[in-house]
Design a protein around this motif. Structure first.
Motif, mmCIF file in Angstrom:
data_model
loop_
_atom_site.group_PDB
_atom_site.id
_atom_site.type_symbol
_atom_site.label_atom_id
_atom_site.label_comp_id
_atom_site.label_asym_id
_atom_site.label_seq_id
_atom_site.Cartn_x
_atom_site.Cartn_y
_atom_site.Cartn_z
ATOM 1 N N LYS A 64 2.455 9.833 -3.559
ATOM 2 C CA LYS A 64 3.021 10.869 -2.691
ATOM 3 C C LYS A 64 4.199 10.289 -1.887
ATOM 4 C CE LYS A 64 1.919 14.199 0.873
ATOM 5 N NZ LYS A 64 0.947 14.882 1.706
ATOM 6 N N ASN A 65 4.028 9.071 -1.405
ATOM 7 C CA ASN A 65 5.121 8.419 -0.674
ATOM 8 C C ASN A 65 6.348 8.259 -1.560
ATOM 9 O OD1 ASN A 65 3.398 8.100 1.460
ATOM 10 N ND2 ASN A 65 2.848 5.994 0.930
ATOM 11 N N ASN A 75 0.830 -1.214 0.000
ATOM 12 C CA ASN A 75 0.000 0.000 0.000
ATOM 13 C C ASN A 75 0.859 1.257 0.000
ATOM 14 O OD1 ASN A 75 -2.294 -1.567 0.041
ATOM 15 N ND2 ASN A 75 -2.531 -1.473 2.276
ATOM 16 N N SER A 132 2.182 1.857 -3.424
ATOM 17 C CA SER A 132 1.220 2.258 -4.460
ATOM 18 C C SER A 132 0.798 3.718 -4.329
ATOM 19 C CB SER A 132 -0.008 1.335 -4.420
ATOM 20 O OG SER A 132 -0.672 1.549 -3.204
ATOM 21 N N ASP A 133 1.228 4.374 -3.239
ATOM 22 C CA ASP A 133 0.864 5.785 -3.043
ATOM 23 C C ASP A 133 1.943 6.679 -3.661
ATOM 24 O OD1 ASP A 133 -0.362 7.644 -0.197
ATOM 25 O OD2 ASP A 133 0.700 8.397 -1.954
#
Ligand code: 8GT
Ligand code: MN
Ligand code: MN
Length: 335
Positions: free
Chosen positions: A95-96, A89, A92-93
């Motif tokens: 921003k991270n 997870n 998949s972000d």
């Protein structure tokens, strides 16, 4: 320093688990900015990296210090599925991912990365278009981004060490130089070069900030003049951070130079040799034995809790002996 990496993978029977935990640690540091969780994941990864056997379950891992219920559960998931949903997870972000990329530029910390991402700056290309938002340090980090990502072969550090030794000998024959960090721990590759320098005339009782700064400045100047140092990230009273290059055939490398008083040299060598996790363990052991240890000195802590006068230290072995900690050669401090 160089940006933190996973514990050594050589002889690590739990390498896959350590890699996941290290990524979680980085996420906590850079994205959540939760240093408490960052330390917890790093500690768990360090303990697992050192464990001589392959861990078979979370329950088994819980017997090791620094591994609690929550991390044990994650270990079970990694062992049974080969991955961790929480990490998937995180990956998949977008921003991270952007924050991870930006914090890998030297000089950009988590807070700066967040503010850049909030301004819509998420790639190196974006950074290049927004140089007005960057400090001198960050600009140099951007300029040499690809070079700084490359590991430095031991042989190259050896050659750079020779240049530093020769140049400083010309400046003053009494300078002593030790390349610390992962190089001193015997690694075949390093993230940067950590040079520690002292001089018999420099002692902590007659610290003169001006003289110290002049000494460090003249060292840097000599190394610039011979073509080794190419850029300065920062130059303080005792600490230089910069870039250097063996010759035009080689990438530009990160170099840290520290000037330390002669009477504090061995505590400094110990500290800058690391690893940072080994240092943590050693400091904790010192406290249990009634001493406080840092990069400057070893001091007894009385019942009042106030540290006393520094113990006279003439070697790294002295420090181990004083706190009753079995001596470890630099190559055995890779935890
Ligand atoms: P490397 O090959 O990635 O450079 O590995 P390293 O040589 O072990 O790491 P380093 O980041 O260059 O740090 C070398 C030593 O410097 C560490 O053992 C640590 O004790 C000390 N150190 C600093 N500054 C910092 C810092 O800001 N954070 C941490 N964790 N350690 C630091 O000098
Ligand atoms: Mn360093
Ligand atoms: Mn280093």
């Amino acid at each position: 320093m160089s940006k933190r990496k996973a514990p050594s993978s050589e002889n690590n029977h739990n390498n896959d688990i350590c890699e996941v935990l290290t990524e979680l640690a980085d996420y906590e540091k850079n994205v959540s900015r939760n240093i408490y969780k960052y330390n917890a994941y790093r500690k768990a990864a360090g303990v697992l990296a050192e464990h001589p056997l392959r861990i078979r379950s979370g329950d088994e891992a819980k017997n090791l210090s620094g591994i609690g219920k929550k991390i044990a559960k994650k270990i079970d998931e990694i062992l049974s599925t080969g991955k961790l949903r929480k990490l998937e997870n995180i990956h998949s972000d977008s921003k991270n991912a952007a924050i991870n990329l930006l914090t890998s530029v030297t000089g950009i910390g988590p807070a700066k990365a967040h503010s850049l991402v909030n301004d819509g700056i998420t790639t190196l290309e974006d950074l290049k278009k927004n140089t007005d938002k960057l400090t001198h340090h960050q600009l140099i980090g951007l300029k040499y981004f690809e070079d700084f990502e490359k590991r430095i072969p031991r042989e190259e550090i050896k050659k750079i060490e020779k240049i530093i030794l020769d140049e400083l000998k010309n400046l003053d024959a009494d300078y002593q130089v030790t390349i610390c960090g992962s190089y001193r721990r015997g690694k075949v590759e390093s993230g940067d070069i950590d040079a520690l320098i002292t001089h018999p005339n420099l002692t902590s009782d007659k610290i003169d900030k001006k003289i110290k700064n002049e000494m460090l400045t003249s060292i840097v100047q000599v190394l610039e003049k011979c073509g080794l140092i190419t850029d300065t990230l920062s130059l303080g009273e005792t600490k230089f951070m910069g870039a250097c290059r063996f010759d035009s055939e080689h990438p530009t490398r990160r170099i840290d130079i520290r000037l330390t008083p002669h009477d504090q040299y061995y505590c400094s060598i110990l500290y800058f040799t690391g690893s940072d996790m080994f240092n943590k363990a050693m400091r904790a052991h010192a406290l249990e034995n009634g001493f406080t240890l840092n990069e400057y000195s070893l001091r007894p802590v009385g019942v009042t809790g106030i540290p006393g006068e520094p113990v006279e230290i003439n070697s790294e072995e002295d420090v181990f002996m004083c706190i009753d900690f079995p001596y470890k050669k630099p190559e055995d401090r890779n935890c």
